[in-house]
Design a protein around this motif. Structure first.
Motif, PDB file in Angstrom:
ATOM      1  N   GLN A  44       0.754  -1.535  -1.092  1.00  0.00           N
ATOM      2  CA  GLN A  44       1.981  -1.956  -0.422  1.00  0.00           C
ATOM      3  C   GLN A  44       2.849  -0.737  -0.079  1.00  0.00           C
ATOM      4  OE1 GLN A  44       4.395  -4.565  -2.772  1.00  0.00           O
ATOM      5  NE2 GLN A  44       5.802  -5.013  -1.096  1.00  0.00           N
ATOM      6  N   ALA A  45       2.933   0.226  -0.992  1.00  0.00           N
ATOM      7  CA  ALA A  45       3.714   1.436  -0.742  1.00  0.00           C
ATOM      8  C   ALA A  45       3.091   2.266   0.385  1.00  0.00           C
ATOM      9  CB  ALA A  45       3.823   2.260  -2.017  1.00  0.00           C
ATOM     10  N   LEU A  46       1.767   2.339   0.398  1.00  0.00           N
ATOM     11  CA  LEU A  46       1.082   3.078   1.464  1.00  0.00           C
ATOM     12  C   LEU A  46       1.266   2.391   2.815  1.00  0.00           C
ATOM     13  CD1 LEU A  46      -2.208   4.079  -0.368  1.00  0.00           C
ATOM     14  CD2 LEU A  46      -0.399   5.614   0.427  1.00  0.00           C
ATOM     15  N   GLU A  47       1.263   1.066   2.816  1.00  0.00           N
ATOM     16  CA  GLU A  47       1.477   0.314   4.049  1.00  0.00           C
ATOM     17  C   GLU A  47       2.892   0.554   4.582  1.00  0.00           C
ATOM     18  OE1 GLU A  47       1.889  -4.352   5.107  1.00  0.00           O
ATOM     19  OE2 GLU A  47       0.092  -3.787   3.963  1.00  0.00           O
ATOM     20  N   ALA A  48       3.879   0.580   3.680  1.00  0.00           N
ATOM     21  CA  ALA A  48       5.259   0.862   4.089  1.00  0.00           C
ATOM     22  C   ALA A  48       5.369   2.268   4.652  1.00  0.00           C
ATOM     23  CB  ALA A  48       6.204   0.674   2.904  1.00  0.00           C
ATOM     24  N   PHE A  51       3.817   2.310   8.167  1.00  0.00           N
ATOM     25  CA  PHE A  51       4.740   1.707   9.133  1.00  0.00           C
ATOM     26  C   PHE A  51       5.876   2.676   9.472  1.00  0.00           C
ATOM     27  CE2 PHE A  51       8.700  -0.613   9.900  1.00  0.00           C
ATOM     28  CZ  PHE A  51       8.368  -1.245  11.085  1.00  0.00           C
ATOM     29  N   ALA A  52       6.419   3.303   8.442  1.00  0.00           N
ATOM     30  CA  ALA A  52       7.525   4.241   8.668  1.00  0.00           C
ATOM     31  C   ALA A  52       7.072   5.432   9.515  1.00  0.00           C
ATOM     32  CB  ALA A  52       8.084   4.715   7.330  1.00  0.00           C
ATOM     33  N   LEU A  53       5.851   5.887   9.304  1.00  0.00           N
ATOM     34  CA  LEU A  53       5.310   6.998  10.106  1.00  0.00           C
ATOM     35  C   LEU A  53       5.168   6.595  11.569  1.00  0.00           C
ATOM     36  CD1 LEU A  53       2.597   8.432   7.702  1.00  0.00           C
ATOM     37  CD2 LEU A  53       4.643   9.621   8.510  1.00  0.00           C
ATOM     38  N   SER A  54       4.847   5.325  11.820  1.00  0.00           N
ATOM     39  CA  SER A  54       4.656   4.862  13.196  1.00  0.00           C
ATOM     40  C   SER A  54       5.970   4.816  13.976  1.00  0.00           C
ATOM     41  CB  SER A  54       3.992   3.475  13.205  1.00  0.00           C
ATOM     42  OG  SER A  54       4.912   2.503  12.730  1.00  0.00           O
ATOM     43  N   SER A  59      13.201  13.058  11.080  1.00  0.00           N
ATOM     44  CA  SER A  59      14.475  13.611  10.618  1.00  0.00           C
ATOM     45  C   SER A  59      15.552  12.544  10.450  1.00  0.00           C
ATOM     46  CB  SER A  59      14.962  14.688  11.582  1.00  0.00           C
ATOM     47  OG  SER A  59      15.205  14.121  12.855  1.00  0.00           O
ATOM     48  N   GLU A  60      15.531  11.506  11.266  1.00  0.00           N
ATOM     49  CA  GLU A  60      16.542  10.455  11.176  1.00  0.00           C
ATOM     50  C   GLU A  60      15.928   9.092  10.880  1.00  0.00           C
ATOM     51  OE1 GLU A  60      19.200  10.472  14.483  1.00  0.00           O
ATOM     52  OE2 GLU A  60      19.356  12.641  14.489  1.00  0.00           O
ATOM     53  N   ASN A  61      14.791   9.094  10.249  1.00  0.00           N
ATOM     54  CA  ASN A  61      14.071   7.853   9.976  1.00  0.00           C
ATOM     55  C   ASN A  61      14.283   7.462   8.516  1.00  0.00           C
ATOM     56  OD1 ASN A  61      12.207   5.824   9.597  1.00  0.00           O
ATOM     57  ND2 ASN A  61      10.610   6.816  10.810  1.00  0.00           N
ATOM     58  N   ALA A  62      15.231   6.563   8.276  1.00  0.00           N
ATOM     59  CA  ALA A  62      15.566   6.145   6.904  1.00  0.00           C
ATOM     60  C   ALA A  62      14.386   5.444   6.240  1.00  0.00           C
ATOM     61  CB  ALA A  62      16.777   5.237   6.920  1.00  0.00           C
ATOM     62  N   GLU A  63      13.641   4.652   7.015  1.00  0.00           N
ATOM     63  CA  GLU A  63      12.484   3.953   6.446  1.00  0.00           C
ATOM     64  C   GLU A  63      11.448   4.942   5.935  1.00  0.00           C
ATOM     65  OE1 GLU A  63      13.576   3.002   9.521  1.00  0.00           O
ATOM     66  OE2 GLU A  63      14.307   0.964   9.193  1.00  0.00           O
ATOM     67  N   TYR A  64      11.259   6.025   6.686  1.00  0.00           N
ATOM     68  CA  TYR A  64      10.300   7.049   6.280  1.00  0.00           C
ATOM     69  C   TYR A  64      10.736   7.708   4.971  1.00  0.00           C
ATOM     70  CZ  TYR A  64       8.048  11.614   6.075  1.00  0.00           C
ATOM     71  OH  TYR A  64       7.383  12.722   5.642  1.00  0.00           O
ATOM     72  N   HIS A  65      12.000   8.081   4.881  1.00  0.00           N
ATOM     73  CA  HIS A  65      12.498   8.744   3.674  1.00  0.00           C
ATOM     74  C   HIS A  65      12.440   7.813   2.468  1.00  0.00           C
ATOM     75  CE1 HIS A  65      13.611  12.415   5.684  1.00  0.00           C
ATOM     76  NE2 HIS A  65      14.200  11.718   6.638  1.00  0.00           N
ATOM     77  N   ASP A  66      12.756   6.537   2.664  1.00  0.00           N
ATOM     78  CA  ASP A  66      12.678   5.562   1.573  1.00  0.00           C
ATOM     79  C   ASP A  66      11.234   5.350   1.116  1.00  0.00           C
ATOM     80  OD1 ASP A  66      15.400   5.214   1.537  1.00  0.00           O
ATOM     81  OD2 ASP A  66      15.370   3.356   2.736  1.00  0.00           O
ATOM     82  N   ALA A  67      10.344   5.198   2.089  1.00  0.00           N
ATOM     83  CA  ALA A  67       8.932   4.981   1.754  1.00  0.00           C
ATOM     84  C   ALA A  67       8.343   6.204   1.061  1.00  0.00           C
ATOM     85  CB  ALA A  67       8.140   4.649   3.018  1.00  0.00           C
ATOM     86  N   LYS A  68       8.717   7.375   1.529  1.00  0.00           N
ATOM     87  CA  LYS A  68       8.228   8.611   0.929  1.00  0.00           C
ATOM     88  C   LYS A  68       8.724   8.738  -0.512  1.00  0.00           C
ATOM     89  CE  LYS A  68       8.427  13.591   1.686  1.00  0.00           C
ATOM     90  NZ  LYS A  68       8.948  14.657   2.543  1.00  0.00           N
ATOM     91  N   ALA A  69       9.989   8.442  -0.749  1.00  0.00           N
ATOM     92  CA  ALA A  69      10.558   8.517  -2.101  1.00  0.00           C
ATOM     93  C   ALA A  69       9.910   7.474  -3.015  1.00  0.00           C
ATOM     94  CB  ALA A  69      12.060   8.314  -2.045  1.00  0.00           C
ATOM     95  N   ARG A  70       9.698   6.275  -2.481  1.00  0.00           N
ATOM     96  CA  ARG A  70       9.065   5.210  -3.282  1.00  0.00           C
ATOM     97  C   ARG A  70       7.647   5.597  -3.680  1.00  0.00           C
ATOM     98  NH1 ARG A  70       7.203  -0.675  -1.187  1.00  0.00           N
ATOM     99  NH2 ARG A  70       6.414  -1.411  -3.176  1.00  0.00           N
TER     100      ARG A  70
END
Length: 172
Positions: A44-48, A51-54, A59-70
């Protein structure tokens, strides 16, 4: 100039440490279940993360930073749980009358009877009656027998505990 090391790098450096962690069989099973749950969360974390990478524009992608931290937290927890399992050793019974790691002590304090199991800091959970051997009460109880009294001084004051019964419930 010295290059700073990240916490994860420092933790990986401790991999060679073969310090044994004494644990109850229940504690080891709990760690195994926790590791299984953590590994189940990985897809599930890898899927998130995918998605965030897509979404692009990191630099301004909050979903990417959240998914990366998770994902980083998940990997860190998997690493530490695996390391604790690798170093875990089941406590064995020595069938003595004194309180030791793994012992269950029934004490009387302030007119109330309470039961505590003495475990290491890795397994302690005071709300469930599992106290650490380095806690003030746990340290005071170690080496004592039924019938003895121990005095514990904490920030809340001084409490006298009378040891009523000592059991060693770990089966080998």
């Amino acid at each position: 100039m010295r290059v700073p090391q990240r916490r994860a790098q420092l933790l990986r450096g401790r991999e060679d440490t073969d310090d044994v962690i004494p644990m109850t069989p229940e504690g080891i099973e709990r760690l195994k279940r926790q590791l299984k749950d953590l590994n189940a969360q990985k897809p599930q974390a890898l899927e998130a993360m995918t998605f965030a990478l897509s979404l692009g524009d990191f630099s301004e992608n909050a979903e990417y930073h959240d998914a990366k931290a998770r994902l980083a937290r998940l990997h860190s927890r998997i690493f530490s749980t695996t390391d604790r399992l690798r170093r875990a050793e089941v406590l064995t019974s020595s069938h003595t009358k004194t309180i030791q790691l793994g012992s269950t002590a029934t004490v009387l304090a302030n007119g109330k009877e309470k039961t505590y199991q003495i475990v290491t800091a890795h397994e302690s959970n005071p709300t469930r009656g599992r106290i650490s051997n380095v806690s003030p009460l746990g340290a005071a109880l170690l080496g004592k027998e039924a019938g003895e009294e121990v005095t514990v001084t904490t920030e809340q004051g001084v409490t006298v505990y009378q040891i009523l019964r000592v059991d060693f419930a770990i089966q080998t």
